[in-house]
Enzyme design. Structure first.
Site, short mmCIF file in Angstrom:
data_model
loop_
_atom_site.label_atom_id
_atom_site.label_comp_id
_atom_site.label_asym_id
_atom_site.label_seq_id
_atom_site.Cartn_x
_atom_site.Cartn_y
_atom_site.Cartn_z
N GLU A 26 0.84 -1.20 0.00
CA GLU A 26 0.00 0.00 0.00
C GLU A 26 0.88 1.24 0.00
O GLU A 26 2.03 1.21 0.47
CB GLU A 26 -0.88 -0.02 1.26
CG GLU A 26 -1.83 1.17 1.35
CD GLU A 26 -2.95 0.99 2.37
OE1 GLU A 26 -2.89 0.03 3.17
OE2 GLU A 26 -3.89 1.79 2.35
N ASN A 173 -12.26 -1.36 -1.18
CA ASN A 173 -11.60 -1.95 -0.01
C ASN A 173 -12.37 -1.53 1.25
O ASN A 173 -12.74 -0.35 1.39
CB ASN A 173 -10.16 -1.42 0.08
CG ASN A 173 -9.48 -1.80 1.39
OD1 ASN A 173 -9.14 -2.96 1.59
ND2 ASN A 173 -9.33 -0.83 2.29
N GLU A 174 -12.59 -2.45 2.13
CA GLU A 174 -13.21 -2.16 3.44
C GLU A 174 -14.36 -1.14 3.29
O GLU A 174 -14.38 -0.11 3.97
CB GLU A 174 -12.16 -1.70 4.46
CG GLU A 174 -11.15 -2.79 4.76
CD GLU A 174 -10.29 -2.58 6.00
OE1 GLU A 174 -10.31 -1.48 6.59
OE2 GLU A 174 -9.58 -3.53 6.38
N TYR A 250 -6.83 -8.93 11.57
CA TYR A 250 -5.51 -8.61 12.14
C TYR A 250 -5.39 -9.18 13.54
O TYR A 250 -6.35 -9.19 14.31
CB TYR A 250 -5.31 -7.09 12.18
CG TYR A 250 -5.04 -6.50 10.82
CD1 TYR A 250 -3.77 -6.57 10.26
CD2 TYR A 250 -6.04 -5.90 10.07
CE1 TYR A 250 -3.50 -6.03 9.00
CE2 TYR A 250 -5.79 -5.37 8.81
CZ TYR A 250 -4.51 -5.44 8.28
OH TYR A 250 -4.25 -4.92 7.03
N GLU A 306 -6.08 -9.21 3.58
CA GLU A 306 -5.29 -8.51 4.63
C GLU A 306 -5.29 -9.39 5.87
O GLU A 306 -6.36 -9.66 6.45
CB GLU A 306 -5.88 -7.14 4.95
CG GLU A 306 -5.66 -6.14 3.83
CD GLU A 306 -6.09 -4.73 4.18
OE1 GLU A 306 -6.03 -4.35 5.38
OE2 GLU A 306 -6.49 -4.01 3.25
N GLN A 355 1.98 -6.03 5.68
CA GLN A 355 2.24 -5.76 4.28
C GLN A 355 3.68 -6.18 3.99
O GLN A 355 4.45 -6.43 4.91
CB GLN A 355 2.03 -4.29 4.00
CG GLN A 355 0.58 -3.83 4.29
CD GLN A 355 0.29 -2.41 3.78
OE1 GLN A 355 1.10 -1.78 3.14
NE2 GLN A 355 -0.90 -1.93 4.12
O1 AHR Z 1 -3.08 -2.60 6.17
C1 AHR Z 1 -3.38 -1.38 6.78
C2 AHR Z 1 -4.84 -1.00 6.65
O2 AHR Z 1 -5.63 -1.90 7.35
C3 AHR Z 1 -5.42 -1.04 5.26
O3 AHR Z 1 -5.19 0.13 4.55
C4 AHR Z 1 -6.89 -1.19 5.52
O4 AHR Z 1 -7.54 -1.86 4.47
C5 AHR Z 1 -6.94 -1.94 6.83
O5 AHR Z 1 -7.81 -1.36 7.72
#
Ligand code: AHR
Length: 506
Positions: A26, A173-174, A250, A306, A355
């Site tokens: 990103e 995205n999201e 995450y 992600e 990432q």
């Molecule tokens: O990876 C960091 C961020 O996490 C990304 O930009 C977003 O899609 C997610 O919330």
């Protein structure tokens, strides 16, 4: 306690796509700028502005795909700002990440050049949040159309005659968050609408990935699946107008306001991290169950585009740059995720760690002062797992697994998955116990197996990590602790370790 892992070597299951070992870059912090891209005038050796050592390190992982330009950034990105002569490209503010000025020097051509150097397939995330259907349609045309058309002509005017192949396309995205704070029903309609105009140009077949859920948001999945026309009716007709849903998750030990430290953690936080990583298994199982109700033929893919650890940033670094160190704990978090992806190979068609460089659970870190490149412990798990790429998954049945209670769940301390390809098999074993070794009998059935070699990733302490001064504190080493056993093989795993064993099958 001795754990037994029963593996039927003669019953290959679904193929583990190499794309579950995918990556994500990103425009965030030092991932693109200072990570991949240094510019042609940089001192660090580069190919047309792209760091040569980064390309070499990622080629060694056989990087299958790269997602770009975001993330949240994707829904603020207007692709026309990033094509044409660099000196004429407009500047913008990267409002999501550090509020810094983005000069658009890394744009479409630079990204596709990077993918060609890496031998990776591009996965482009289009802008739904602040873009338009026309903007997205024209980007696809610019990238992938041969022959004559306004966008193909513009591409040629910018120096590229041949179209690129772009097999993967994200429809925003999201959307439930930074991509527009949309309700599921509203986004589901937009996903159908935008996907319709992401056209296959010639023989470039696009796999369209719509925004799916975060974590355990099964209601979002349900709404997205309901938005398809009857998927059950025809077992072979591909899903349309989009082909997959994303999933984001995450791992952290704290909360979004205080996520936990990357390198200074307690024994309790070691287990909380691994226990939360193991939630990926639950999310995949339960989202797949929802998807199965609408899609019994499993035509819609799940793309975990992600995933990874998200810790507090390293002290003294820009909070908007998400720079964090990476320890053996992160490596085992990665192993737990890969095991979950292997077990769900029938539904999970792709995954992208967040990432690749200098951001979140990076596989590579670059030193801004010296320019040194460091491979993180997570890098080594990717590298040790390349044998699973496009191999057939093998079911593993575990017995007598030691457990701990952590974060309100029972965490199994031994994780094992396996795959087979070309008269060989690769077995991955992780010992998540912070302080005790694990003994595992591989009860190998159906074929005769011999161990061709094994490698281990471990270090003296669970928080061990690599730095420019100590780049190999955590690095794989040959392992001779795999012995013959009446039922197959016996493996003695040290505490906090990850191991791969290659088997020759006859
Ligand atoms: O990876 C960091 C961020 O996490 C990304 O930009 C977003 O899609 C997610 O919330």
């Amino acid at each position: 306690m001795t754990t037994t892992a029963i593996i039927n070597l003669d019953l290959p299951g679904p193929i583990i796509s190499r794309h579950v070992y995918g990556h994500f870059a990103e425009h965030l912090g030092r991932c693109v700028y200072g990570g991949f891209w240094v510019g042609e005038d940089a001192k660090v050796p580069n190919v047309r502005g792209i760091r040569a050592d980064v390309v070499e390190a990622l080629r060694a992982l056989r990087i299958p795909n790269l997602r770009w330009p975001g993330g949240c950034f994707a829904d603020t990105y207007h692709w026309r700002d990033g094509v044409g002569p660099r000196e004429h490209r407009p500047r913008m503010v990267n409002s999501h990440w550090g509020d810094v000025v983005e000069d658009n020097s890394f744009g479409t051509h630079e990204f596709l050049d990077l993918c060609e150097l890496l031998g990776a397939q591009p996965y482009v995330s289009g802008n739904v949040g602040s873009g338009s259907v026309r903007e997205m349609a024209e980007w696809v045309e610019y990238l992938t159309r041969a022959g004559d058309s306004p966008m193909a002509a513009l591409r040629r005017a910018h120096g590229r005659d041949k179209p690129w192949r772009v097999p993967f396309w994200g429809i925003g995205n999201e959307a439930w968050g930074c991509g527009g704070n949309m309700r599921a029903e509203h986004y589901a309609s937009l996903a159908r609408h935008y996907s319709t105009f992401v056209r296959d140009q010639g023989d470039n077949k696009v796999y369209r990935i719509a925004v799916g859920p975060s974590d355990g948001d099964y209601a979002w999945t349900e709404t997205m699946m309901r938005s398809f026309d009857d998927l059950a009716a025809d077992p072979v007709a591909p899903a349309a107008p989009f082909q997959a849903l994303s999933l984001h998750y995450y791992t952290m030990t704290g909360s979004w306001s205080d996520k936990g430290a990357a390198t200074r953690f307690t024994e309790d936080e070691w287990y909380v991290a691994l226990s939360r990583a193991s939630l990926m298994e639950e999310y995949l199982t339960r989202h797949s169950t929802v998807m199965d109700r609408y899609d019994p033929h499993r035509k819609v893919g799940l793309v975990v585009d992600e995933w990874g650890t998200w810790w507090n940033v390293e002290p003294g670094t820009n909070p908007g740059f998400l720079y964090q160190q990476n320890t053996l704990r992160d490596a085992l978090v990665a192993a737990v995720h890969f095991d979950a992806f292997h077990r769900h190979a029938d539904r999970v068609v792709m995954a992208n760690i967040a990432q690749t460089i200098n951001v979140l659970q990076a596989v590579l870190l670059t030193d801004p002062d010296s320019g040194a490149l460091v491979r993180t412990p997570t890098y080594h798990v990717f590298e040790m797992s390349t044998g699973h790429h496009d191999a057939a998954s093998l079911e593993v049945h575990l017995r007598d697994v030691p457990t701990v209670e952590s974060d309100g769940r029972e965490l199994g301390l031994v994780s094992v998955t396996a795959s087979t390809k070309d008269d060989g098999a690769l077995v991955s074993l992780a010992n998540l116990d912070i302080g005790s070794p694990a003994e595992v009998v591989l009860d190998l059935r159906g074929r005769t197996a011999q161990c061709r070699g094994a490698r281990i990733l471990t270090a003296p302490t669970p928080a061990s990590h690599n730095t420019p001064h100590s780049p190999s504190a955590v690095a794989p080493a040959g392992f001779d602790g795999v012995r013959e056993h009446p039922r197959g093989l016996l493996v003695e795993l040290p505490p906090h370790s990850y191991l791969t064993a290659e088997l020759q099958l006859t």
